[in-house]
Design a protein around this motif. Structure first.
Motif, short mmCIF file in Angstrom:
data_model
loop_
_atom_site.label_atom_id
_atom_site.label_comp_id
_atom_site.label_asym_id
_atom_site.label_seq_id
_atom_site.Cartn_x
_atom_site.Cartn_y
_atom_site.Cartn_z
N ARG A 209 36.05 45.58 32.71
CA ARG A 209 35.98 46.25 34.00
C ARG A 209 35.06 47.45 33.88
N LEU A 232 42.86 48.46 40.72
CA LEU A 232 43.81 47.59 40.03
C LEU A 232 44.79 47.02 41.05
N VAL A 235 49.11 43.12 37.20
CA VAL A 235 49.13 42.95 35.75
C VAL A 235 50.28 42.00 35.43
N LEU A 246 44.69 41.12 33.97
CA LEU A 246 44.45 42.33 34.75
C LEU A 246 43.64 41.91 35.97
N TYR A 248 41.83 42.95 39.58
CA TYR A 248 41.32 44.01 40.44
C TYR A 248 40.96 43.41 41.80
#
Length: 327
Positions: A209, A232, A235, A246, A248
């Motif tokens: 990221r 974000l 998770v 992860l 986004y």
């Protein structure tokens, strides 16, 4: 012993020998290099093996009959790209005599300058350590200068045809910190999804990221995002052996949807997301939550746990940290 001697005196049938060699189950690689004009060259090969960890060495064999033989033997670098199970078409393309092999794949230059296929199971970028003449082949020993891998399943090969490999990712194979970084990228009420090569759709992923406007997605190609709109979102793990995700959420910087998306990427209207073709329950649930939350433009951050996870809702508009710290 007499029978053995008789066999040794008899000339070897090359077709039968090839079939015997073919009973050894291998992966499938595409080896790539640059010719003297800097033009990318590549071919499919399964004569590949590791040689040494210190120094880091591997070898590949190139047939003298290959059209790219001179390019490989004349270059000081090459890359080995191990294919995943969704790349039968890539294997076929690089096994052909097509003059435009690289038009159908995304590739990049990492360390030596040799073309690296950005959508592959594993890649090794090598400088030439040694060359050896071996009958109708040349043996190239490469020193690994850079490499990368993924949790995809490998493409196998045995007896002249492709083979499936079961249980490709044993528990603990990937370190827990090797998170898969996915993106919910939106443009004009459409969401970007990536083909998994098996008839399903997943999120586009990236190696890391970055807090800038250029995102290089796995599979090749760069997308321009609005850095101030990248946050974000989720998770979670999919299985004990999975490295974790992860996720986004982001938005394209350009108005409209680009017409020249990298191969395998496609925009779907948020009301027409093919949930039934999303391979895991966790990804399907996350996509449904995202579509539900975007109706009110009130998003949460999800963290999984043993009892089903936690969602913390985010209220208000985003603004710079420096502005917040002086309020």
């Amino acid at each position: 012993m007499a029978d053995t001697a008789a066999m040794m005196d008899t000339s070897i049938d090359p077709i039968a020998l090839r079939r015997a060699f073919g009973t050894f189950v291998t992966g499938v690689t595409v080896i790539t290099t640059l010719d003297e004009d800097g033009t990318p060259r590549g071919m499919t090969a399964n004569s590949f093996t590791s040689v040494s960890l210190n120094p880091p060495l591997l070898l590949v064999c190139v047939a003298k009959s290959a059209s790219s033989y001179q390019a490989f033997t004349g270059s000081d670098c090459f890359a080995v790209n191990i294919l995943h199970e969704g790349q039968v078409d890539v294997s076929a393309t690089f096994a052909s005599k097509s003059p435009d092999k690289f038009q159908s794949v995304n590739h990049d230059r990492i360390h030596t300058g040799a073309p690296v296929l950005t959508d592959s199971l594993t890649w090794f970028d090598c400088s030439v350590f040694n060359r050896m003449d071996a009958g109708d082949h040349a043996v190239l020993i490469g020193e690994v200068r850079a490499f990368g891998t993924s949790p995809s399943a490998p493409l196998g090969f045995c007896r002249g045809r492709y083979a499936s490999v079961k249980d490709p990712l044993p528990a603990g194979w990937l370190a827990s910190h090797g998170m898969i970084i996915g993106y919910l990228i939106e443009a004009n009420d459409h969401l970007l999804l990536r083909s998994d090569g098996k008839g399903g759709w997943v999120l586009p992923t990236a190696r890391r990221r970055k807090a800038d406007s250029q995102l290089v997605v796995d599979g090749g190609g760069a997308l321009r995002l609005l850095p101030d709109n990248t946050f974000l979102y989720s998770v979670f793990d999919v299985a004990d052996s999975d490295p974790g995700y992860l996720i986004y959420r982001a938005r394209l910087a350009d108005e409209g949807m680009p017409a020249d998306l990298p191969v395998g990427l496609k925009f779907f209207h948020v009301d027409e997301i093919p949930y039934e073709q999303v391979p895991t329950h966790e990804l399907r649930s996350m996509l449904r939550r995202y579509v539900r939350e975007r109706r009110e433009m009130r998003f949460g951050i999800y963290m999984d746990s043993d009892d089903g996870g936690r969602v913390a809702m985010i209220d208000g508009e985003a603004h710079a940290w420096m502005q917040s710290s002086h309020e």
